[in-house]
Design an enzyme around this catalytic site. Structure first.
Site, PDB file in Angstrom:
ATOM      1  N   ARG A  63       8.689 -13.221   9.178  1.00  0.00           N
ATOM      2  CA  ARG A  63       9.026 -13.975   7.964  1.00  0.00           C
ATOM      3  C   ARG A  63       9.704 -13.101   6.908  1.00  0.00           C
ATOM      4  O   ARG A  63       9.163 -12.071   6.516  1.00  0.00           O
ATOM      5  CB  ARG A  63       7.746 -14.575   7.370  1.00  0.00           C
ATOM      6  CG  ARG A  63       7.999 -15.450   6.158  1.00  0.00           C
ATOM      7  CD  ARG A  63       6.697 -15.965   5.566  1.00  0.00           C
ATOM      8  NE  ARG A  63       6.952 -16.901   4.475  1.00  0.00           N
ATOM      9  CZ  ARG A  63       7.241 -16.550   3.229  1.00  0.00           C
ATOM     10  NH1 ARG A  63       7.317 -15.265   2.907  1.00  0.00           N
ATOM     11  NH2 ARG A  63       7.453 -17.464   2.301  1.00  0.00           N
TER      12      ARG A  63
ATOM     13  N   GLU B 203      18.480 -43.895  -1.759  1.00  0.00           N
ATOM     14  CA  GLU B 203      18.197 -44.369  -0.399  1.00  0.00           C
ATOM     15  C   GLU B 203      16.690 -44.521  -0.279  1.00  0.00           C
ATOM     16  O   GLU B 203      15.987 -44.529  -1.282  1.00  0.00           O
ATOM     17  CB  GLU B 203      18.761 -43.387   0.630  1.00  0.00           C
ATOM     18  CG  GLU B 203      18.225 -41.975   0.482  1.00  0.00           C
ATOM     19  CD  GLU B 203      18.787 -40.996   1.494  1.00  0.00           C
ATOM     20  OE1 GLU B 203      19.243 -41.423   2.564  1.00  0.00           O
ATOM     21  OE2 GLU B 203      18.731 -39.780   1.213  1.00  0.00           O
TER      22      GLU B 203
ATOM     23  N   LEU C 101      21.556 -39.201   2.723  1.00  0.00           N
ATOM     24  CA  LEU C 101      21.921 -38.798   4.084  1.00  0.00           C
ATOM     25  C   LEU C 101      22.981 -39.781   4.605  1.00  0.00           C
ATOM     26  O   LEU C 101      22.800 -40.999   4.469  1.00  0.00           O
ATOM     27  CB  LEU C 101      20.691 -38.859   4.998  1.00  0.00           C
ATOM     28  CG  LEU C 101      20.996 -38.351   6.405  1.00  0.00           C
ATOM     29  CD1 LEU C 101      20.974 -36.830   6.433  1.00  0.00           C
ATOM     30  CD2 LEU C 101      20.016 -38.896   7.413  1.00  0.00           C
TER      31      LEU C 101
ATOM     32  N   LYS D 113      20.707 -32.992   7.071  1.00  0.00           N
ATOM     33  CA  LYS D 113      19.458 -33.499   7.667  1.00  0.00           C
ATOM     34  C   LYS D 113      18.528 -32.314   7.935  1.00  0.00           C
ATOM     35  O   LYS D 113      18.323 -31.887   9.072  1.00  0.00           O
ATOM     36  CB  LYS D 113      19.786 -34.283   8.945  1.00  0.00           C
ATOM     37  CG  LYS D 113      18.712 -35.296   9.309  1.00  0.00           C
ATOM     38  CD  LYS D 113      19.250 -36.288  10.306  1.00  0.00           C
ATOM     39  CE  LYS D 113      18.164 -37.123  10.964  1.00  0.00           C
ATOM     40  NZ  LYS D 113      17.421 -37.998  10.085  1.00  0.00           N
TER      41      LYS D 113
ATOM     42  N   ARG E  30      26.925 -35.223  13.417  1.00  0.00           N
ATOM     43  CA  ARG E  30      26.150 -34.920  12.197  1.00  0.00           C
ATOM     44  C   ARG E  30      25.344 -33.635  12.378  1.00  0.00           C
ATOM     45  O   ARG E  30      25.191 -32.844  11.444  1.00  0.00           O
ATOM     46  CB  ARG E  30      25.237 -36.101  11.839  1.00  0.00           C
ATOM     47  CG  ARG E  30      24.543 -35.901  10.500  1.00  0.00           C
ATOM     48  CD  ARG E  30      23.787 -37.124  10.043  1.00  0.00           C
ATOM     49  NE  ARG E  30      22.729 -37.487  10.968  1.00  0.00           N
ATOM     50  CZ  ARG E  30      22.007 -38.606  10.878  1.00  0.00           C
ATOM     51  NH1 ARG E  30      22.249 -39.478   9.908  1.00  0.00           N
ATOM     52  NH2 ARG E  30      21.069 -38.873  11.757  1.00  0.00           N
TER      53      ARG E  30
ATOM     54  N   TYR F  84      17.587 -31.474  11.979  1.00  0.00           N
ATOM     55  CA  TYR F  84      17.072 -32.296  13.067  1.00  0.00           C
ATOM     56  C   TYR F  84      17.915 -33.542  13.242  1.00  0.00           C
ATOM     57  O   TYR F  84      18.748 -33.881  12.393  1.00  0.00           O
ATOM     58  CB  TYR F  84      15.606 -32.670  12.842  1.00  0.00           C
ATOM     59  CG  TYR F  84      15.369 -33.738  11.790  1.00  0.00           C
ATOM     60  CD1 TYR F  84      15.476 -33.451  10.447  1.00  0.00           C
ATOM     61  CD2 TYR F  84      15.058 -35.048  12.160  1.00  0.00           C
ATOM     62  CE1 TYR F  84      15.261 -34.423   9.489  1.00  0.00           C
ATOM     63  CE2 TYR F  84      14.846 -36.035  11.207  1.00  0.00           C
ATOM     64  CZ  TYR F  84      14.945 -35.709   9.869  1.00  0.00           C
ATOM     65  OH  TYR F  84      14.746 -36.676   8.920  1.00  0.00           O
TER      66      TYR F  84
ATOM     67  N   HIS G 260      12.876 -14.008   3.645  1.00  0.00           N
ATOM     68  CA  HIS G 260      13.779 -15.064   3.171  1.00  0.00           C
ATOM     69  C   HIS G 260      15.229 -14.954   3.654  1.00  0.00           C
ATOM     70  O   HIS G 260      15.809 -15.953   4.057  1.00  0.00           O
ATOM     71  CB  HIS G 260      13.750 -15.157   1.638  1.00  0.00           C
ATOM     72  CG  HIS G 260      12.531 -15.843   1.116  1.00  0.00           C
ATOM     73  ND1 HIS G 260      11.248 -15.325   1.271  1.00  0.00           N
ATOM     74  CD2 HIS G 260      12.375 -17.009   0.444  1.00  0.00           C
ATOM     75  CE1 HIS G 260      10.379 -16.139   0.707  1.00  0.00           C
ATOM     76  NE2 HIS G 260      11.033 -17.170   0.199  1.00  0.00           N
TER      77      HIS G 260
HETATM   78  N1  PLP Z   1      18.078 -41.400   4.934  1.00  0.00           N
HETATM   79  C1  PLP Z   1      17.103 -40.512   5.207  1.00  0.00           C
HETATM   80  C2  PLP Z   1      16.539 -39.696   4.089  1.00  0.00           C
HETATM   81  C3  PLP Z   1      16.628 -40.365   6.524  1.00  0.00           C
HETATM   82  O1  PLP Z   1      15.671 -39.471   6.797  1.00  0.00           O
HETATM   83  C4  PLP Z   1      17.171 -41.184   7.536  1.00  0.00           C
HETATM   84  C5  PLP Z   1      16.723 -41.084   8.929  1.00  0.00           C
HETATM   85  O2  PLP Z   1      15.926 -40.265   9.286  1.00  0.00           O
HETATM   86  C6  PLP Z   1      18.170 -42.102   7.200  1.00  0.00           C
HETATM   87  C7  PLP Z   1      18.609 -42.179   5.884  1.00  0.00           C
HETATM   88  C8  PLP Z   1      18.785 -43.009   8.244  1.00  0.00           C
HETATM   89  O3  PLP Z   1      19.694 -42.281   9.018  1.00  0.00           O
HETATM   90  P1  PLP Z   1      20.054 -42.757  10.497  1.00  0.00           P
HETATM   91  O4  PLP Z   1      20.578 -44.144  10.389  1.00  0.00           O
HETATM   92  O5  PLP Z   1      21.090 -41.787  10.940  1.00  0.00           O
HETATM   93  O6  PLP Z   1      18.794 -42.670  11.285  1.00  0.00           O
END
Ligand code: PLP
Length: 287
Positions: free
Chosen positions: A102, A179, A203, A147, A53, A34, A104
């Site tokens: 469904r 993070e 991320l 993501k 991304r 996403y 896997h």
């Molecule tokens: N880290 C995680 C785990 C996230 O889910 C997000 C945003 O959804 C971010 C960092 C921040 O990313 P961005 O600045 O691209 O929104």
């Protein structure tokens, strides 16, 4: 036009009434990726970065999405244009591995990935309002650089934060800060902006990337090296970044005051970020 708009594989309508087929692999496996960004004046902020991304996440998950950037851009704009006016919207989109019974293993080649888009009015928080965090052990798997839709550990972490009257949860693996549940975190210490490197534990946030670029532009040295919880607690400032909130200053972690010692650089970075957002979206967004 609708206040909240939903889109699924070309069909569009009020979000509350839209339906997805029961075979969509996002429902069973979270098997998809996403993106999300703010929209002002019907301009999605930093869309190229999000599309870069998005295609990288698709590649890493081996989702055979055949549409090109211009097509995706066009579908996103269709949804944006179907939304009633609001100062700022939050645009969200996901691509799952498609719709089939469904099982896997990946579906047969003829199954096309499914695109879902939503847009809703979004209240951006004032950057003057500081964040309160809780700290939690990071119990996510090691594909945090993708993501993906698998967000259960992040959902639980954010819920724990909300239950304690806080805004976000900062995650650590042992002593190393990774993070936050849905944001990146950086610190200012002795005039240097420091943030974790983009490995499989975080991320690669778009807002993080912009913050580092803005810091460099304004003569603030940047270090992409891991830091510990102790270093975070002793930082001159801690900054939480995400596309939905931009750059938020941290005032406490687990109830202990944090930061407040380098307001000059903090405010400079926040102002530079806000100026970039306004410039690139046409300038009329309100906070
Ligand atoms: N880290 C995680 C785990 C996230 O889910 C997000 C945003 O959804 C971010 C960092 C921040 O990313 P961005 O600045 O691209 O929104």
């Amino acid at each position: 036009m609708w206040k909240n708009v939903g889109y699924y594989n070309g069909e569009m309508g009020p979000l509350e009434e839209m339906k997805v087929p029961m075979g969509d692999r996002a429902l069973y496996f979270g098997d998809g990726i996403y993106e999300a960004t703010c929209v002002a004046n019907r301009v999605p902020f930093a869309l190229d970065d999000h599309l870069d991304r998005m295609y990288n996440s698709l590649r890493l998950l081996e989702i055979p999405f055949r549409r090109d950037r211009d097509w995706v851009r066009g579908e996103l704009q269709r949804v944006i244009d179907a939304a009633e006016d609001a100062p700022v919207h939050l645009l969200y989109w996901q691509i799952s591995r498609g719709n089939c019974p469904r099982s896997h293993p990946f579906p047969p080649k003829e199954v096309e990935p499914a695109l879902m888009i939503t847009i809703r009015p979004h209240q951006m928080k004032s950057m003057d309002r500081p964040y309160r965090l809780i700290s939690l052990e990071d119990n996510r798997f090691k594909l945090c650089n993708i993501k993906t839709l698998n967000l259960i550990p992040s959902v639980l972490a954010n819920q724990r934060a909300v239950e304690r009257g806080c805004d976000e949860a900062v995650l650590h693996r042992g002593t190393r800060v990774t993070e936050c549940a849905h944001s990146n975190i950086s610190i200012l210490k002795d005039g240097v902006l420091r943030t974790a490197p983009t490995d499989e534990l975080i991320l690669p946030g778009i807002t993080r990337k912009h913050l580092l670029a803005l810091a460099r532009e304004h003569g603030i040295p940047v270090e992409e090296t891991p830091f510990s919880m102790v270093e975070l607690m002793n930082a001159d400032e801690a900054i939480v970044t995400s596309s939905s909130a931009l750059c938020m200053r941290v005032e406490s972690i687990d109830g202990i005051p944090v930061g407040g010692r380098d307001q000059e650089r903090l405010k400079l970075l926040q102002a530079a970020y806000w100026e970039k957002f306004q410039r690139e979206t046409g300038g009329a967004a309100r906070r």
